[in-house]
Design a protein around this motif. Structure first.
Motif, PDB file in Angstrom:
ATOM      1  N   LYS A 119      23.620 -11.558  30.950  1.00  0.00           N
ATOM      2  CA  LYS A 119      23.628 -10.150  31.347  1.00  0.00           C
ATOM      3  C   LYS A 119      23.046 -10.073  32.742  1.00  0.00           C
ATOM      4  CE  LYS A 119      23.183  -8.073  26.815  1.00  0.00           C
ATOM      5  NZ  LYS A 119      22.458  -7.110  25.997  1.00  0.00           N
ATOM      6  N   GLY A 120      23.705  -9.348  33.588  1.00  0.00           N
ATOM      7  CA  GLY A 120      23.217  -9.158  34.939  1.00  0.00           C
ATOM      8  C   GLY A 120      23.387  -7.719  35.365  1.00  0.00           C
ATOM      9  N   TYR A 121      22.399  -7.193  36.031  1.00  0.00           N
ATOM     10  CA  TYR A 121      22.498  -5.868  36.624  1.00  0.00           C
ATOM     11  C   TYR A 121      22.945  -6.064  38.061  1.00  0.00           C
ATOM     12  CZ  TYR A 121      20.055  -3.948  32.632  1.00  0.00           C
ATOM     13  OH  TYR A 121      19.709  -3.559  31.361  1.00  0.00           O
ATOM     14  N   ILE A 122      24.007  -5.397  38.437  1.00  0.00           N
ATOM     15  CA  ILE A 122      24.577  -5.591  39.765  1.00  0.00           C
ATOM     16  C   ILE A 122      24.781  -4.251  40.448  1.00  0.00           C
ATOM     17  CG2 ILE A 122      26.541  -6.503  41.072  1.00  0.00           C
ATOM     18  CD1 ILE A 122      26.919  -8.549  38.855  1.00  0.00           C
ATOM     19  N   LYS A 123      24.382  -4.211  41.703  1.00  0.00           N
ATOM     20  CA  LYS A 123      24.620  -3.071  42.580  1.00  0.00           C
ATOM     21  C   LYS A 123      25.457  -3.610  43.733  1.00  0.00           C
ATOM     22  CE  LYS A 123      22.101   0.242  45.438  1.00  0.00           C
ATOM     23  NZ  LYS A 123      20.772   0.742  45.820  1.00  0.00           N
ATOM     24  N   SER A 124      26.497  -2.891  44.124  1.00  0.00           N
ATOM     25  CA  SER A 124      27.363  -3.438  45.173  1.00  0.00           C
ATOM     26  C   SER A 124      27.730  -2.399  46.218  1.00  0.00           C
ATOM     27  CB  SER A 124      28.640  -4.024  44.559  1.00  0.00           C
ATOM     28  OG  SER A 124      29.422  -3.004  43.984  1.00  0.00           O
ATOM     29  N   GLU A 125      27.983  -2.901  47.419  1.00  0.00           N
ATOM     30  CA  GLU A 125      28.529  -2.128  48.524  1.00  0.00           C
ATOM     31  C   GLU A 125      29.589  -3.019  49.169  1.00  0.00           C
ATOM     32  OE1 GLU A 125      25.513  -0.854  51.252  1.00  0.00           O
ATOM     33  OE2 GLU A 125      24.173  -0.280  49.636  1.00  0.00           O
ATOM     34  N   ILE A 126      30.790  -2.972  48.664  1.00  0.00           N
ATOM     35  CA  ILE A 126      31.851  -3.850  49.138  1.00  0.00           C
ATOM     36  C   ILE A 126      32.884  -2.997  49.848  1.00  0.00           C
ATOM     37  CG2 ILE A 126      33.573  -5.563  48.479  1.00  0.00           C
ATOM     38  CD1 ILE A 126      31.858  -6.010  45.920  1.00  0.00           C
ATOM     39  N   SER A 127      33.004  -3.201  51.153  1.00  0.00           N
ATOM     40  CA  SER A 127      33.911  -2.355  51.923  1.00  0.00           C
ATOM     41  C   SER A 127      35.208  -3.063  52.301  1.00  0.00           C
ATOM     42  CB  SER A 127      33.210  -1.849  53.181  1.00  0.00           C
ATOM     43  OG  SER A 127      32.788  -2.938  53.961  1.00  0.00           O
ATOM     44  N   ASN A 128      35.359  -4.324  51.935  1.00  0.00           N
ATOM     45  CA  ASN A 128      36.633  -5.002  52.197  1.00  0.00           C
ATOM     46  C   ASN A 128      37.314  -5.304  50.864  1.00  0.00           C
ATOM     47  OD1 ASN A 128      35.239  -7.218  51.180  1.00  0.00           O
ATOM     48  ND2 ASN A 128      34.855  -8.111  53.171  1.00  0.00           N
ATOM     49  N   ASP A 129      38.233  -6.206  50.835  1.00  0.00           N
ATOM     50  CA  ASP A 129      38.960  -6.495  49.594  1.00  0.00           C
ATOM     51  C   ASP A 129      38.238  -7.523  48.722  1.00  0.00           C
ATOM     52  OD1 ASP A 129      39.387  -8.697  51.196  1.00  0.00           O
ATOM     53  OD2 ASP A 129      41.508  -8.883  50.699  1.00  0.00           O
ATOM     54  N   GLY A 130      36.970  -7.756  48.959  1.00  0.00           N
ATOM     55  CA  GLY A 130      36.204  -8.720  48.190  1.00  0.00           C
ATOM     56  C   GLY A 130      35.824  -8.199  46.814  1.00  0.00           C
ATOM     57  N   PHE A 131      35.193  -9.048  46.027  1.00  0.00           N
ATOM     58  CA  PHE A 131      34.747  -8.685  44.688  1.00  0.00           C
ATOM     59  C   PHE A 131      33.613  -9.597  44.273  1.00  0.00           C
ATOM     60  CE2 PHE A 131      37.993 -11.884  44.131  1.00  0.00           C
ATOM     61  CZ  PHE A 131      37.454 -12.730  43.179  1.00  0.00           C
ATOM     62  N   GLY A 132      32.930  -9.231  43.217  1.00  0.00           N
ATOM     63  CA  GLY A 132      31.867 -10.035  42.647  1.00  0.00           C
ATOM     64  C   GLY A 132      32.095 -10.220  41.161  1.00  0.00           C
ATOM     65  N   SER A 133      31.366 -11.181  40.585  1.00  0.00           N
ATOM     66  CA  SER A 133      31.527 -11.460  39.166  1.00  0.00           C
ATOM     67  C   SER A 133      30.298 -12.194  38.645  1.00  0.00           C
ATOM     68  CB  SER A 133      32.783 -12.311  38.944  1.00  0.00           C
ATOM     69  OG  SER A 133      33.021 -12.482  37.571  1.00  0.00           O
ATOM     70  N   LEU A 134      30.179 -12.317  37.352  1.00  0.00           N
ATOM     71  CA  LEU A 134      29.219 -13.180  36.678  1.00  0.00           C
ATOM     72  C   LEU A 134      30.006 -14.286  36.000  1.00  0.00           C
ATOM     73  CD1 LEU A 134      26.954 -10.621  34.763  1.00  0.00           C
ATOM     74  CD2 LEU A 134      26.460 -11.761  36.911  1.00  0.00           C
TER      75      LEU A 134
END
Length: 158
Positions: free
Chosen positions: A100-115
């Motif tokens: 389990k991960g708490y994630i906050k993001s500010e992605i302004s391009n076509d990128g992404f994040g994951s666990l």
């Protein structure tokens, strides 16, 4: 101030096992699942890989719990790969492993994040489903992935 396209992830992790073997405070501190032990602005025992121009550091201002979160920042407009991982030092008994991960993001391009979780030596791997990839601007949100755990066939958990 210049408005540069960038991607920012703030991550706070917690790993659970079906049998809750490492859920007590002393075990968490020793393994550093709660990222509270830091050396040179990186959580102790954590390794990062990927594009060296993407910055990974701890953040003391934006955090979900505790003293730190992990900040992954790409200040370039080109999407790049970067990850931070923790090798768990031993195999554990139990029927499943949950990250389990708490994630906050500010992605302004076509990128992404994951666990993701990887069980070795059989390379059993799981990450967030494509519909749960972290994109755009999001406040702190909990994400979770689960894998069956087979202690007799698992030598390392990443």
């Amino acid at each position: 101030m210049k408005n540069t396209p960038r991607a920012i992830f703030l991550i706070s992790f917690l790993i659970f096992f079906g049998c809750r073997q490492i859920s007590n405070d002393s075990s968490l501190k020793q393994i550093n699942l709660d990222i509270e032990l830091v050396k040179d602005n990186i959580p102790l025992n954590w390794k990062n890989s990927g594009d060296s121009s993407v910055i990974i550091t701890v953040d003391t201002l934006n955090k979900q719990q505790g003293k730190y979160s992990i900040l992954i920042e790409n200040i370039d407009s080109i999407r790049k790969f970067k990850e931070i991982a923790l090798d768990l030092p031993a195999n554990y008994k139990g029927k499943e492993i949950v990250l389990k991960g708490y994630i906050k993001s500010e992605i302004s391009n076509d990128g992404f994040g994951s666990l993701s979780i990887k069980l070795e030596p059989n390379n059993i791997y799981k990450s967030l489903d494509s519909y749960n990839l972290i994109k755009g601007k999001r406040d702190w949100q909990e994400y979770s992935i689960k894998l069956p755990l087979n202690p007799e066939r698992t030598e390392k958990i990443i």
